[in-house]
Design a protein around this motif. Sequence first.
Motif, PDB file in Angstrom:
ATOM      1  N   SER A   1      19.662   1.747 -22.116  1.00 36.52           N
ATOM      2  CA  SER A   1      18.994   1.785 -20.821  1.00 36.52           C
ATOM      3  C   SER A   1      19.757   2.720 -19.896  1.00 36.52           C
ATOM      4  O   SER A   1      20.978   2.829 -19.992  1.00 36.52           O
ATOM      5  CB  SER A   1      18.954   0.394 -20.183  1.00 36.52           C
ATOM      6  OG  SER A   1      18.272  -0.529 -20.989  1.00 36.52           O
ATOM      7  N   CYS A   2      19.024   3.354 -19.006  1.00 38.95           N
ATOM      8  CA  CYS A   2      19.658   4.225 -18.017  1.00 38.95           C
ATOM      9  C   CYS A   2      18.893   4.084 -16.714  1.00 38.95           C
ATOM     10  O   CYS A   2      17.718   4.452 -16.630  1.00 38.95           O
ATOM     11  CB  CYS A   2      19.661   5.668 -18.482  1.00 38.95           C
ATOM     12  SG  CYS A   2      20.329   6.826 -17.265  1.00 38.95           S
ATOM     13  N   ALA A   3      19.572   3.536 -15.721  1.00 35.74           N
ATOM     14  CA  ALA A   3      18.974   3.349 -14.404  1.00 35.74           C
ATOM     15  C   ALA A   3      19.410   4.489 -13.497  1.00 35.74           C
ATOM     16  O   ALA A   3      20.598   4.813 -13.426  1.00 35.74           O
ATOM     17  CB  ALA A   3      19.406   2.014 -13.816  1.00 35.74           C
ATOM     18  N   ALA A   4      18.438   5.071 -12.806  1.00 33.76           N
ATOM     19  CA  ALA A   4      18.709   6.232 -11.960  1.00 33.76           C
ATOM     20  C   ALA A   4      18.480   5.918 -10.499  1.00 33.76           C
ATOM     21  O   ALA A   4      17.582   5.154 -10.136  1.00 33.76           O
ATOM     22  CB  ALA A   4      17.818   7.387 -12.375  1.00 33.76           C
ATOM     23  N   SER A   5      19.309   6.516  -9.692  1.00 33.65           N
ATOM     24  CA  SER A   5      19.081   6.498  -8.253  1.00 33.65           C
ATOM     25  C   SER A   5      18.953   7.952  -7.822  1.00 33.65           C
ATOM     26  O   SER A   5      19.795   8.779  -8.189  1.00 33.65           O
ATOM     27  CB  SER A   5      20.250   5.838  -7.521  1.00 33.65           C
ATOM     28  OG  SER A   5      21.435   6.556  -7.744  1.00 33.65           O
ATOM     29  N   GLY A   6      17.895   8.280  -7.123  1.00 29.61           N
ATOM     30  CA  GLY A   6      17.730   9.671  -6.737  1.00 29.61           C
ATOM     31  C   GLY A   6      16.303   9.995  -6.374  1.00 29.61           C
ATOM     32  O   GLY A   6      15.433   9.137  -6.417  1.00 29.61           O
ATOM     33  N   THR A   7      16.078  11.250  -6.070  1.00 36.54           N
ATOM     34  CA  THR A   7      14.751  11.699  -5.670  1.00 36.54           C
ATOM     35  C   THR A   7      13.853  11.892  -6.888  1.00 36.54           C
ATOM     36  O   THR A   7      14.330  11.933  -8.026  1.00 36.54           O
ATOM     37  CB  THR A   7      14.856  13.030  -4.921  1.00 36.54           C
ATOM     38  OG1 THR A   7      15.376  14.010  -5.821  1.00 36.54           O
ATOM     39  CG2 THR A   7      15.793  12.915  -3.722  1.00 36.54           C
ATOM     40  N   SER A   8      12.580  12.053  -6.625  1.00 34.45           N
ATOM     41  CA  SER A   8      11.644  12.230  -7.734  1.00 34.45           C
ATOM     42  C   SER A   8      11.924  13.521  -8.495  1.00 34.45           C
ATOM     43  O   SER A   8      11.754  13.588  -9.708  1.00 34.45           O
ATOM     44  CB  SER A   8      10.197  12.223  -7.220  1.00 34.45           C
ATOM     45  OG  SER A   8      10.014  13.242  -6.253  1.00 34.45           O
ATOM     46  N   SER A   9      12.376  14.551  -7.799  1.00 29.38           N
ATOM     47  CA  SER A   9      12.663  15.808  -8.496  1.00 29.38           C
ATOM     48  C   SER A   9      13.884  15.669  -9.390  1.00 29.38           C
ATOM     49  O   SER A   9      13.951  16.273 -10.462  1.00 29.38           O
ATOM     50  CB  SER A   9      12.871  16.951  -7.502  1.00 29.38           C
ATOM     51  OG  SER A   9      13.980  16.695  -6.671  1.00 29.38           O
TER      52      SER A   9
ATOM     53  N   ALA B   1       8.790   2.062 -11.856  1.00 31.90           N
ATOM     54  CA  ALA B   1       9.124   1.197 -10.720  1.00 31.90           C
ATOM     55  C   ALA B   1      10.627   0.972 -10.615  1.00 31.90           C
ATOM     56  O   ALA B   1      11.183   0.901  -9.522  1.00 31.90           O
ATOM     57  CB  ALA B   1       8.397  -0.131 -10.846  1.00 31.90           C
ATOM     58  N   LYS B   2      11.273   0.864 -11.771  1.00 29.61           N
ATOM     59  CA  LYS B   2      12.723   0.625 -11.793  1.00 29.61           C
ATOM     60  C   LYS B   2      13.516   1.919 -11.920  1.00 29.61           C
ATOM     61  O   LYS B   2      14.749   1.874 -11.916  1.00 29.61           O
ATOM     62  CB  LYS B   2      13.073  -0.297 -12.954  1.00 29.61           C
ATOM     63  CG  LYS B   2      12.503  -1.702 -12.832  1.00 29.61           C
ATOM     64  CD  LYS B   2      12.921  -2.556 -14.009  1.00 29.61           C
ATOM     65  CE  LYS B   2      12.377  -3.958 -13.878  1.00 29.61           C
ATOM     66  NZ  LYS B   2      12.771  -4.815 -15.041  1.00 29.61           N
ATOM     67  N   ASN B   3      12.816   3.038 -12.065  1.00 30.75           N
ATOM     68  CA  ASN B   3      13.479   4.332 -12.260  1.00 30.75           C
ATOM     69  C   ASN B   3      14.479   4.257 -13.415  1.00 30.75           C
ATOM     70  O   ASN B   3      15.632   4.694 -13.292  1.00 30.75           O
ATOM     71  CB  ASN B   3      14.174   4.795 -10.982  1.00 30.75           C
ATOM     72  CG  ASN B   3      13.985   6.279 -10.736  1.00 30.75           C
ATOM     73  OD1 ASN B   3      13.214   6.951 -11.415  1.00 30.75           O
ATOM     74  ND2 ASN B   3      14.706   6.813  -9.771  1.00 30.75           N
ATOM     75  N   THR B   4      14.013   3.688 -14.486  1.00 33.31           N
ATOM     76  CA  THR B   4      14.873   3.452 -15.643  1.00 33.31           C
ATOM     77  C   THR B   4      14.221   4.013 -16.900  1.00 33.31           C
ATOM     78  O   THR B   4      13.009   3.884 -17.081  1.00 33.31           O
ATOM     79  CB  THR B   4      15.125   1.937 -15.827  1.00 33.31           C
ATOM     80  OG1 THR B   4      15.792   1.441 -14.661  1.00 33.31           O
ATOM     81  CG2 THR B   4      15.989   1.665 -17.041  1.00 33.31           C
ATOM     82  N   VAL B   5      15.039   4.622 -17.742  1.00 30.58           N
ATOM     83  CA  VAL B   5      14.562   5.135 -19.018  1.00 30.58           C
ATOM     84  C   VAL B   5      15.226   4.352 -20.133  1.00 30.58           C
ATOM     85  O   VAL B   5      16.397   3.935 -20.007  1.00 30.58           O
ATOM     86  CB  VAL B   5      14.851   6.650 -19.153  1.00 30.58           C
ATOM     87  CG1 VAL B   5      16.332   6.947 -19.167  1.00 30.58           C
ATOM     88  CG2 VAL B   5      14.170   7.227 -20.375  1.00 30.58           C
TER      89      VAL B   5
END
Length: 123
Positions: A20-28, A73-77
Amino acid sequence: VQLQASGGGLVQAGGCLRLSCAASGTSSSTYVMGWWRQIPEKQRELVASIASNGRTYIKDSVKGRFTISRDYAKNTVYLQMNRLKAEDTAVYYCNSGRSGSIWQSLVGPGHYWGQGTQVTVSS
């Protein structure tokens, strides 16, 4: 942008793991998210990636065994790895970003990297 990876470990050949990889950041900055892997003295290689429109790239040697998915929704891959082989042993890195076209972004490294997570497959 921060990428927080988790889920690596030690597993027997034929087993499975989910990264799992959770991201914080902008859509770009998270336009494309993906997983790369590296073994000592080798170049880092792309394993799988997924764009915000759902388009994916999967490395040939893991097709049919690995699946990449994304929770917007969780910005997670996620990288679901099944039927693991000894040659899948590597440090896996989460990556995100955008560089050019969708295809260029899918197959090339983005600007942002997470910390590596070790995957070890024992034979």
